[in-house]
Design an enzyme around this catalytic site. Sequence first.
Site, PDB file in Angstrom:
ATOM      1  N   THR A  88       0.878  -1.186   0.000  1.00  0.00           N
ATOM      2  CA  THR A  88       0.000   0.000   0.000  1.00  0.00           C
ATOM      3  C   THR A  88       0.911   1.230   0.000  1.00  0.00           C
ATOM      4  O   THR A  88       0.988   1.949   0.996  1.00  0.00           O
ATOM      5  CB  THR A  88      -0.919   0.010   1.241  1.00  0.00           C
ATOM      6  N   GLU A 154      -0.611  -6.101  10.715  1.00  0.00           N
ATOM      7  CA  GLU A 154       0.675  -6.755  10.965  1.00  0.00           C
ATOM      8  C   GLU A 154       1.629  -5.765  11.626  1.00  0.00           C
ATOM      9  O   GLU A 154       1.749  -4.627  11.186  1.00  0.00           O
ATOM     10  CB  GLU A 154       1.255  -7.225   9.618  1.00  0.00           C
ATOM     11  N   ASN A 217       2.185   3.262  14.367  1.00  0.00           N
ATOM     12  CA  ASN A 217       3.277   3.821  13.555  1.00  0.00           C
ATOM     13  C   ASN A 217       3.430   5.324  13.778  1.00  0.00           C
ATOM     14  O   ASN A 217       4.551   5.841  13.814  1.00  0.00           O
ATOM     15  CB  ASN A 217       3.051   3.517  12.072  1.00  0.00           C
ATOM     16  N   CYS A 269       7.516   1.751   5.552  1.00  0.00           N
ATOM     17  CA  CYS A 269       6.311   1.855   6.386  1.00  0.00           C
ATOM     18  C   CYS A 269       6.122   3.241   7.018  1.00  0.00           C
ATOM     19  O   CYS A 269       5.220   3.972   6.615  1.00  0.00           O
ATOM     20  CB  CYS A 269       6.311   0.784   7.459  1.00  0.00           C
TER      21      CYS A 269
HETATM   22  N1  LIG Z   1       7.599  -4.573   5.525  1.00  0.00           N
HETATM   23  C1  LIG Z   1       7.186  -4.492   6.785  1.00  0.00           C
HETATM   24  O1  LIG Z   1       7.986  -4.529   7.745  1.00  0.00           O
HETATM   25  C2  LIG Z   1       5.713  -4.349   7.102  1.00  0.00           C
HETATM   26  C3  LIG Z   1       5.296  -4.456   8.449  1.00  0.00           C
HETATM   27  C4  LIG Z   1       3.936  -4.306   8.735  1.00  0.00           C
HETATM   28  C5  LIG Z   1       3.046  -4.008   7.723  1.00  0.00           C
HETATM   29  N2  LIG Z   1       3.486  -3.881   6.436  1.00  0.00           N
HETATM   30  C6  LIG Z   1       2.495  -3.586   5.398  1.00  0.00           C
HETATM   31  O2  LIG Z   1       2.354  -4.757   4.602  1.00  0.00           O
HETATM   32  C7  LIG Z   1       2.058  -4.420   3.249  1.00  0.00           C
HETATM   33  C8  LIG Z   1       3.096  -5.074   2.353  1.00  0.00           C
HETATM   34  O3  LIG Z   1       4.371  -4.526   2.643  1.00  0.00           O
HETATM   35  P1  LIG Z   1       5.716  -5.203   2.128  1.00  0.00           P
HETATM   36  O4  LIG Z   1       6.814  -4.461   2.786  1.00  0.00           O
HETATM   37  O5  LIG Z   1       5.634  -6.684   2.271  1.00  0.00           O
HETATM   38  O6  LIG Z   1       5.646  -4.826   0.563  1.00  0.00           O
HETATM   39  P2  LIG Z   1       6.420  -5.489  -0.652  1.00  0.00           P
HETATM   40  O7  LIG Z   1       6.458  -4.458  -1.718  1.00  0.00           O
HETATM   41  O8  LIG Z   1       7.704  -6.105  -0.166  1.00  0.00           O
HETATM   42  O9  LIG Z   1       5.496  -6.698  -1.115  1.00  0.00           O
HETATM   43  C9  LIG Z   1       4.282  -6.547  -1.792  1.00  0.00           C
HETATM   44  C10 LIG Z   1       4.124  -7.752  -2.751  1.00  0.00           C
HETATM   45  O10 LIG Z   1       2.804  -7.751  -3.291  1.00  0.00           O
HETATM   46  C11 LIG Z   1       2.900  -8.230  -4.628  1.00  0.00           C
HETATM   47  N3  LIG Z   1       1.655  -7.878  -5.358  1.00  0.00           N
HETATM   48  C12 LIG Z   1       1.297  -6.671  -5.873  1.00  0.00           C
HETATM   49  N4  LIG Z   1       0.085  -6.774  -6.447  1.00  0.00           N
HETATM   50  C13 LIG Z   1      -0.338  -8.053  -6.265  1.00  0.00           C
HETATM   51  C14 LIG Z   1      -1.526  -8.760  -6.596  1.00  0.00           C
HETATM   52  N5  LIG Z   1      -2.540  -8.163  -7.226  1.00  0.00           N
HETATM   53  N6  LIG Z   1      -1.609 -10.068  -6.242  1.00  0.00           N
HETATM   54  C15 LIG Z   1      -0.600 -10.688  -5.592  1.00  0.00           C
HETATM   55  N7  LIG Z   1       0.546 -10.062  -5.246  1.00  0.00           N
HETATM   56  C16 LIG Z   1       0.676  -8.768  -5.585  1.00  0.00           C
HETATM   57  C17 LIG Z   1       4.161  -7.567  -5.138  1.00  0.00           C
HETATM   58  O11 LIG Z   1       4.655  -8.201  -6.319  1.00  0.00           O
HETATM   59  C18 LIG Z   1       5.083  -7.727  -3.927  1.00  0.00           C
HETATM   60  O12 LIG Z   1       5.802  -8.933  -3.987  1.00  0.00           O
HETATM   61  C19 LIG Z   1       2.049  -2.888   3.225  1.00  0.00           C
HETATM   62  O13 LIG Z   1       0.737  -2.434   3.409  1.00  0.00           O
HETATM   63  C20 LIG Z   1       2.907  -2.515   4.409  1.00  0.00           C
HETATM   64  O14 LIG Z   1       2.619  -1.220   4.882  1.00  0.00           O
HETATM   65  C21 LIG Z   1       4.801  -4.072   6.108  1.00  0.00           C
END
Ligand SMILES: NC(=O)c1ccc[n+]([C@@H]2O[C@H](COP(=O)([O-])OP(=O)(O)OC[C@H]3O[C@@H](n4cnc5c(N)ncnc54)[C@H](O)[C@@H]3O)[C@@H](O)[C@H]2O)c1
Length: 449
Positions: A88, A154, A217, A269
Amino acid sequence: MTCRIAVFGTGYLGATHAACMAELGHEVLGVDVDAGKLAKLESGEVPFYEPGLTEVLERNLEAGRLRFTSSYADAAEFADVHFIGVGTPQKKGEFAADLTYVDSVIDQLAPLLTEPAVIFGKSTVPVGTAERLRARARQLAPAGDDVDLAWNPEFLREGYAVRDTLHPDRVVLGVDRALPGRAVEVAREVYSQLLDEEIPFIVTDLATAELVKTSANAFLATKISFINAMAEVCEASGADVTVLADAIGHDARIGRRFLNAGIGFGGGCLPKDIRAFMARAGELGADQALTFLREVDNINMRRRSRMVELARDAAGGSLLGARVSVLGAAFKPDSDDVRDSPALNVAGQIQLQGAAVTVYDPQAMDNSRRLFPTLNYATSTLEACAGADVVLVLTEWKEFRELNPDVLGTVVRGKVVLDGRNCLDVDRWRTAGWQYRGLGRAASEAVVG
Ligand SMILES: NC(=O)c1ccc[n+]([C@@H]2O[C@H](COP(=O)([O-])OP(=O)(O)OC[C@H]3O[C@@H](n4cnc5c(N)ncnc54)[C@H](O)[C@@H]3O)[C@@H](O)[C@H]2O)c1
């Protein structure tokens, strides 16, 4: 009890969640649109750096509990529990969150749901998103109201993602209070081992669950910017912010954690989440409540500029032609994540002012090269620092905290170190003959001329 789970999005959050759900004994299918990422995961390779995750991935692939696919049809057929873990990000040119990816998961998945299913959202979303997605999923799904959607934010930290997923501080679940479906019961099954450890399980409404994440956050960002604001005052008054943080941190109401002054927060984030929170509050007519977050953001960004100023001063008033070594590129240690990384941002700004900048990071080299291809990259600390006029420590990796200043002193041109994370032992560096400067510590205190 074993659940059949699909996890949509296999990035930092999703890959970890998928592997850890399999570790709990469930049968899991990870779904992504990125074929390269899926190929790596299928072969047991984690596409990013996360300590301990490779072992969990390999173990569960081998046990046959974990598979990966790009097919939504396979996922809908296989699982009746679905987690959304797609990104997001911040919208380009706006503060608001881009919800294209979460919307797309619902739009692709829901029409395939012919049997009762529960969808748990884990991505960080603006308050109100879950209710909208819930209605849309039910409208699109052939199974209609037998499809339930709940929000399960998460809280994992990169660098501790496996531990945080398997042993979280709390599990929060937002459900539709008016029409409670099966979500609570299914969450209890999915997380039964966690709940047996008596991890707090907080069931609430959808809006509160979404807000728990964004407000957590916002609080953490505020705490970091608070100490960085104190650092600015310390710099102006000749005080030492590290001693100040230790002293106020002894008060249990304040606490010492997240009170490290430095070049501030970054990553995928905190920056985008506080901006999306401000944007959403504005839409809700509650913008005044969060105007302080704009200041939190400003303080944070000012620290990056301050670091560049310090580097310019250390180079004798101009960065033109200076050789600057930057140790650290990831937004924090134990991660290869360079999204909105203060370290790389500072490196880029210093280069723009005419310095030759060489960067080294223990894990984030590939990601850094992709984002900032024009910086120079070295393969070790010593190589990065060879011939340097100024050395900047911008990510507090253990390897940098434990650097031997005597050894480093033999390869540089000028023994000047700027500690962007206040993570070095000042006395040790000064004794080794280095000029040391930390953020939030007066020049007269810290620099040995
Ligand atoms: N990274 C963290 O530490 C963390 C912690 C808590 C919450 N979050 C939240 O989790 C979410 C994901 O974050 P992230 O860091 O893992 O992002 P990221 O960019 O590493 O991963 C997102 C994944 O989603 C895939 N994707 C996109 N569109 C898709 C679809 N239509 N179908 C299937 N897969 C698809 C992308 O290819 C990518 O691999 C965000 O909202 C973030 O704010 C992240």
